[in-house]
Scaffold this motif. Sequence first.
Motif, mmCIF file in Angstrom:
data_model
loop_
_atom_site.group_PDB
_atom_site.id
_atom_site.type_symbol
_atom_site.label_atom_id
_atom_site.label_comp_id
_atom_site.label_asym_id
_atom_site.label_seq_id
_atom_site.Cartn_x
_atom_site.Cartn_y
_atom_site.Cartn_z
ATOM 1 N N ARG A 1 0.835 -1.209 0.000
ATOM 2 C CA ARG A 1 0.000 0.000 0.000
ATOM 3 C C ARG A 1 0.867 1.255 0.000
ATOM 4 N NH1 ARG A 1 -0.880 2.537 5.195
ATOM 5 N NH2 ARG A 1 0.168 1.351 6.846
ATOM 6 N N ILE A 2 0.197 2.387 -0.296
ATOM 7 C CA ILE A 2 0.811 3.719 -0.306
ATOM 8 C C ILE A 2 0.111 4.581 0.731
ATOM 9 C CG2 ILE A 2 0.982 5.862 -1.643
ATOM 10 C CD1 ILE A 2 2.911 4.098 -2.822
ATOM 11 N N LYS A 3 0.877 5.421 1.418
ATOM 12 C CA LYS A 3 0.284 6.424 2.321
ATOM 13 C C LYS A 3 0.714 7.800 1.828
ATOM 14 C CE LYS A 3 -1.672 8.207 6.003
ATOM 15 N NZ LYS A 3 -1.522 9.627 5.605
ATOM 16 N N ALA A 4 -0.202 8.471 1.148
ATOM 17 C CA ALA A 4 0.093 9.797 0.597
ATOM 18 C C ALA A 4 -0.178 10.883 1.633
ATOM 19 C CB ALA A 4 -0.754 10.045 -0.649
ATOM 20 N N ASN A 5 0.665 11.915 1.622
ATOM 21 C CA ASN A 5 0.517 13.046 2.543
ATOM 22 C C ASN A 5 0.497 14.352 1.756
ATOM 23 O OD1 ASN A 5 0.854 11.452 5.104
ATOM 24 N ND2 ASN A 5 2.853 11.049 4.187
ATOM 25 N N PRO A 6 -0.640 14.663 1.134
ATOM 26 C CA PRO A 6 -0.729 15.897 0.348
ATOM 27 C C PRO A 6 -0.854 17.129 1.246
ATOM 28 C CG PRO A 6 -2.834 14.767 0.340
ATOM 29 C CD PRO A 6 -1.879 13.879 1.078
ATOM 30 N N LYS A 7 -0.374 18.265 0.724
ATOM 31 C CA LYS A 7 -0.564 19.538 1.426
ATOM 32 C C LYS A 7 -1.848 20.173 0.904
ATOM 33 C CE LYS A 7 4.325 20.517 2.279
ATOM 34 N NZ LYS A 7 5.452 21.458 2.016
ATOM 35 N N PHE A 8 -2.767 20.492 1.834
ATOM 36 C CA PHE A 8 -4.070 21.025 1.445
ATOM 37 C C PHE A 8 -4.106 22.547 1.615
ATOM 38 C CE2 PHE A 8 -5.045 16.647 2.693
ATOM 39 C CZ PHE A 8 -5.766 16.225 1.594
ATOM 40 N N SER A 9 -4.512 23.219 0.552
ATOM 41 C CA SER A 9 -4.733 24.659 0.664
ATOM 42 C C SER A 9 -6.065 24.900 1.375
ATOM 43 C CB SER A 9 -4.782 25.294 -0.728
ATOM 44 O OG SER A 9 -5.894 24.785 -1.459
ATOM 45 N N LYS A 10 -6.297 26.146 1.790
ATOM 46 C CA LYS A 10 -7.553 26.471 2.480
ATOM 47 C C LYS A 10 -8.748 26.226 1.564
ATOM 48 C CE LYS A 10 -7.469 29.970 5.237
ATOM 49 N NZ LYS A 10 -7.437 31.359 5.779
ATOM 50 N N GLU A 11 -8.565 26.503 0.268
ATOM 51 C CA GLU A 11 -9.673 26.316 -0.682
ATOM 52 C C GLU A 11 -10.066 24.838 -0.793
ATOM 53 O OE1 GLU A 11 -6.941 27.961 -1.281
ATOM 54 O OE2 GLU A 11 -7.497 30.027 -1.752
ATOM 55 N N VAL A 12 -9.059 23.974 -0.846
ATOM 56 C CA VAL A 12 -9.337 22.539 -0.948
ATOM 57 C C VAL A 12 -9.973 22.026 0.340
ATOM 58 C CG1 VAL A 12 -8.312 20.239 -1.209
ATOM 59 C CG2 VAL A 12 -7.531 22.126 -2.642
ATOM 60 N N LYS A 13 -9.493 22.517 1.478
ATOM 61 C CA LYS A 13 -10.062 22.091 2.758
ATOM 62 C C LYS A 13 -11.535 22.454 2.866
ATOM 63 C CE LYS A 13 -6.030 22.048 5.809
ATOM 64 N NZ LYS A 13 -5.454 22.587 7.060
ATOM 65 N N ASN A 14 -11.920 23.560 2.222
ATOM 66 C CA ASN A 14 -13.310 24.016 2.318
ATOM 67 C C ASN A 14 -14.227 23.346 1.293
ATOM 68 O OD1 ASN A 14 -12.845 25.771 4.462
ATOM 69 N ND2 ASN A 14 -12.206 27.434 3.101
ATOM 70 N N LEU A 15 -13.663 22.504 0.443
ATOM 71 C CA LEU A 15 -14.493 21.806 -0.537
ATOM 72 C C LEU A 15 -15.377 20.769 0.142
ATOM 73 C CD1 LEU A 15 -12.002 21.082 -3.474
ATOM 74 C CD2 LEU A 15 -13.936 22.664 -3.523
ATOM 75 N N ASP A 16 -16.555 20.604 -0.390
ATOM 76 C CA ASP A 16 -17.421 19.512 0.039
ATOM 77 C C ASP A 16 -17.046 18.272 -0.766
ATOM 78 O OD1 ASP A 16 -20.071 17.828 -0.354
ATOM 79 O OD2 ASP A 16 -20.272 18.956 1.510
ATOM 80 N N GLN A 17 -17.104 17.118 -0.142
ATOM 81 C CA GLN A 17 -16.711 15.880 -0.815
ATOM 82 C C GLN A 17 -17.523 15.658 -2.088
ATOM 83 O OE1 GLN A 17 -15.802 12.516 1.736
ATOM 84 N NE2 GLN A 17 -16.879 11.149 0.334
ATOM 85 N N ASN A 18 -18.778 16.070 -2.086
ATOM 86 C CA ASN A 18 -19.645 15.882 -3.255
ATOM 87 C C ASN A 18 -19.254 16.767 -4.430
ATOM 88 O OD1 ASN A 18 -21.264 13.939 -1.977
ATOM 89 N ND2 ASN A 18 -22.470 15.535 -0.969
ATOM 90 N N GLU A 19 -18.418 17.796 -4.162
ATOM 91 C CA GLU A 19 -17.975 18.683 -5.238
ATOM 92 C C GLU A 19 -16.854 18.068 -6.066
ATOM 93 O OE1 GLU A 19 -17.408 22.936 -4.265
ATOM 94 O OE2 GLU A 19 -17.900 22.350 -2.219
ATOM 95 N N ILE A 20 -16.161 17.078 -5.513
ATOM 96 C CA ILE A 20 -14.987 16.525 -6.176
ATOM 97 C C ILE A 20 -15.406 15.614 -7.334
ATOM 98 C CG2 ILE A 20 -12.937 15.094 -5.874
ATOM 99 C CD1 ILE A 20 -12.951 15.950 -2.923
ATOM 100 N N LYS A 21 -14.854 15.909 -8.504
ATOM 101 C CA LYS A 21 -15.119 15.082 -9.682
ATOM 102 C C LYS A 21 -14.075 13.985 -9.811
ATOM 103 C CE LYS A 21 -15.571 15.294 -14.718
ATOM 104 N NZ LYS A 21 -15.474 16.182 -15.914
ATOM 105 N N GLU A 22 -12.788 14.371 -9.744
ATOM 106 C CA GLU A 22 -11.708 13.393 -9.870
ATOM 107 C C GLU A 22 -10.401 13.965 -9.356
ATOM 108 O OE1 GLU A 22 -11.475 12.479 -13.995
ATOM 109 O OE2 GLU A 22 -10.804 14.480 -14.590
#
Length: 222
Positions: free
Chosen positions: A53-74
Amino acid sequence: MKQHRLAKFFLIIIKFLFILFISTKVFAIEEKYIEDLISNDIKNTFFKNEISRIKANPKFSKEVKNLDQNEIKEVNIENVNKQSRRFTAILTTKTSNIYKLEGNFEYYLEIPFFKSSLSKDHIISEDDIYWGEIVATKYKSDYARVKEDIIGKSLKQSAPNNLPINKKNLRDSIVIEKNSLVNIVYEDKLLMIKMSGQALETREKGKIIKVKNLRSGAVIQG
């Protein structure tokens, strides 16, 4: 009246803290969702069955943090550097907004471990091992990786449990131990001689060994 106002004030504070807690939990769940998408995409595209397995650790901007999960397309991986273990990913929303995510990742290997401490000369069976994960950066080439490396082998020295199995501590299963009684057989086309002997060495299958003829005391090697 004063007590009533104080109680009302505390109630407002409790509601605020509850809302803050719920919001934090929601964002944490959404971040985990994105982390899993990136981890799975890196594994399936760049590693496949090489790792567990892989454990990714992305850096999230404030805009991405405020996204709703249903908004994500891909979420698509743009670039992966295996040596530095860094990646770049592109997150696209259903409204066609694009966000660039960067970060690092760790990957894990599945290897065998001993369930319990084993003594010297123990012959290893499948019941002796379990499978666990190790961070790839801690993996060494001397560690056993597949069961064919260890099953049926014996230990040169005692081995602890819950640690990677070192292949240098393994050898082919012992068939004859030092001081054990053996049969010495000489066979020719028309003659076969059989006598009792004692092993003077510990040897594995197919190896030359020294034995002592118990009747004459002669040392034979064969």
